[in-house]
Design an enzyme around this catalytic site. Sequence first.
Site, mmCIF file in Angstrom:
data_model
loop_
_atom_site.group_PDB
_atom_site.id
_atom_site.type_symbol
_atom_site.label_atom_id
_atom_site.label_comp_id
_atom_site.label_asym_id
_atom_site.label_seq_id
_atom_site.Cartn_x
_atom_site.Cartn_y
_atom_site.Cartn_z
ATOM 1 N N LEU A 1 17.918 50.235 129.211
ATOM 2 C CA LEU A 1 17.363 50.056 130.557
ATOM 3 C C LEU A 1 16.112 50.872 130.868
ATOM 4 O O LEU A 1 15.589 50.771 131.978
ATOM 5 C CB LEU A 1 18.427 50.352 131.632
ATOM 6 C CG LEU A 1 19.666 49.450 131.607
ATOM 7 C CD1 LEU A 1 20.645 49.872 132.690
ATOM 8 C CD2 LEU A 1 19.271 47.990 131.778
ATOM 9 N N ASP A 2 15.609 51.657 129.941
ATOM 10 C CA ASP A 2 14.398 52.428 130.233
ATOM 11 C C ASP A 2 13.440 52.436 129.049
ATOM 12 O O ASP A 2 12.819 53.460 128.745
ATOM 13 C CB ASP A 2 14.762 53.861 130.629
ATOM 14 C CG ASP A 2 13.672 54.512 131.491
ATOM 15 O OD1 ASP A 2 12.795 53.778 131.986
ATOM 16 O OD2 ASP A 2 13.704 55.740 131.670
ATOM 17 N N LEU A 3 13.316 51.292 128.387
ATOM 18 C CA LEU A 3 12.404 51.202 127.256
ATOM 19 C C LEU A 3 10.967 51.095 127.758
ATOM 20 O O LEU A 3 10.635 50.216 128.549
ATOM 21 C CB LEU A 3 12.747 49.985 126.389
ATOM 22 C CG LEU A 3 11.807 49.717 125.205
ATOM 23 C CD1 LEU A 3 11.710 50.929 124.293
ATOM 24 C CD2 LEU A 3 12.260 48.494 124.422
ATOM 25 N N THR B 1 11.873 51.590 134.899
ATOM 26 C CA THR B 1 10.535 51.980 135.330
ATOM 27 C C THR B 1 9.780 50.748 135.800
ATOM 28 O O THR B 1 9.780 49.720 135.115
ATOM 29 C CB THR B 1 9.770 52.637 134.163
ATOM 30 O OG1 THR B 1 10.499 53.791 133.723
ATOM 31 C CG2 THR B 1 8.375 53.061 134.600
ATOM 32 N N ASN C 1 8.916 56.671 126.359
ATOM 33 C CA ASN C 1 10.246 57.081 125.898
ATOM 34 C C ASN C 1 10.462 56.849 124.409
ATOM 35 O O ASN C 1 11.570 57.024 123.908
ATOM 36 C CB ASN C 1 11.329 56.346 126.690
ATOM 37 C CG ASN C 1 11.494 56.901 128.093
ATOM 38 O OD1 ASN C 1 11.033 58.008 128.383
ATOM 39 N ND2 ASN C 1 12.128 56.142 128.962
#
Length: 437
Positions: A83-85, A119, A89
């Site tokens: 969920l935050d690729l 994001t 990161n």
Amino acid sequence: KWELSALNEIFLMINLESDFVLNLSYSFQNKSTLFLIMDLMDGGDLAYHIYHKKKFSILEAVYYSGEILLGLEYLHDQEILYLDLKPNNVLLDSNGHSRLSDFGISIFNYQSKLSGRGTQGFMAPEVKSSKDYTYTADFYSYGLTIINMLVGKGLNAPHVDFDESESSTFSKEKSLSWDLNKESFELIEGLLEVDPAKRLGSSSFGVNQIKKKDFFKELNWVLLSYGKISPPIVPSKYEVNADDPYEIGEFKSISHSTLSKEDQSYYKDFDHVHFKSWRKEIAESILPNVDKKSMIQKSSKTKNDYHIMEYIEKNSEIKYFGCVYRLTEGIINKWKRLTLLLYKNKFEIIKKIVLEQKESFNLEKDSEIDLVLIKSHLCVRVIIQAKRITFRAESKLETEWWYKNFKIISQSNLEYNEHETKKYYHDRMNKSLPSSH
């Protein structure tokens, strides 16, 4: 918010062990601070390198897209939604290999889904809205990350508008302005499909559906998974490989904070020691003399893994293969790590130690194949002519995948297309065996 994010991250990372995600070695605390000791990634993040290179070449984009996909594959096998690729990161080590990091908002697939996790500029439409979502949300962010590498937006997230009435989130006109080749366009178009059910990677083949796209046609996935392909970017050893501290900003401190007993209860399981990390440090710092016998055994084990891979690559009749744990029933039940090969009408089990020691079983229409629960482990049980074989995979998701394909083959003996993607033998072959019951 940040406190819960830190706790969520450690409880997820305790069980992570892959060359393509950031691993947690130790965690501990004192009266004022929580400490997380992770892999050293001193090569900067992907966003930093995109920014300074303006944009990546096709070779660079293919390589890092491949490593990122192996990281996503591992997380999804563990039933984790990342969920935050985003490029920020994806961290590089000193040799240029990349790992996924920052699991503060990641969740297990069975947890409740909250909208707005991620994001801005990298979230899938279904995540941004209040709709339900699953693993394919990560593939949308993956597509945006690839655009970021190829177009060269650098530290700023690429702005790709989406309209839920459209079939995809970007048009050929946009791709022409970005100067994407045909292979890149086809991959990104599939990943940025608005409908999660039609998105590339949503089929039963999952990640393998993405791997076989022409964008990756020159990439050897087996060699990449073993770290045998040299990274196209080697970070400078004489630079910090990060932006100046003033661009990052200052961390705000909170003083005079008192924790209640309920607050303290959240941290009772915070301390963690990863045994393999500890053992490696002991070996490097306290045991300078290498035991020759153990080195020979390790070398033999590695050679055997490659012999198995070579056997699989040469046998065109093998449709799927992977590492599983077979239950050996006796006075004490134990799980033994083995290689499972699935053909169109039979399956083979190869012992980890000796390649020649393998068992072969024919799958017939009357073969009994069931899903069973053994001490919280979801397992596949196959009964053929009164012989019972029980096994499980690393995750519940993969165990269900094996069950589905065993049922298909036993019931209909379908002629599989020779070009269907094989399930590649990966680094789980090198994991230690689970403890005995």
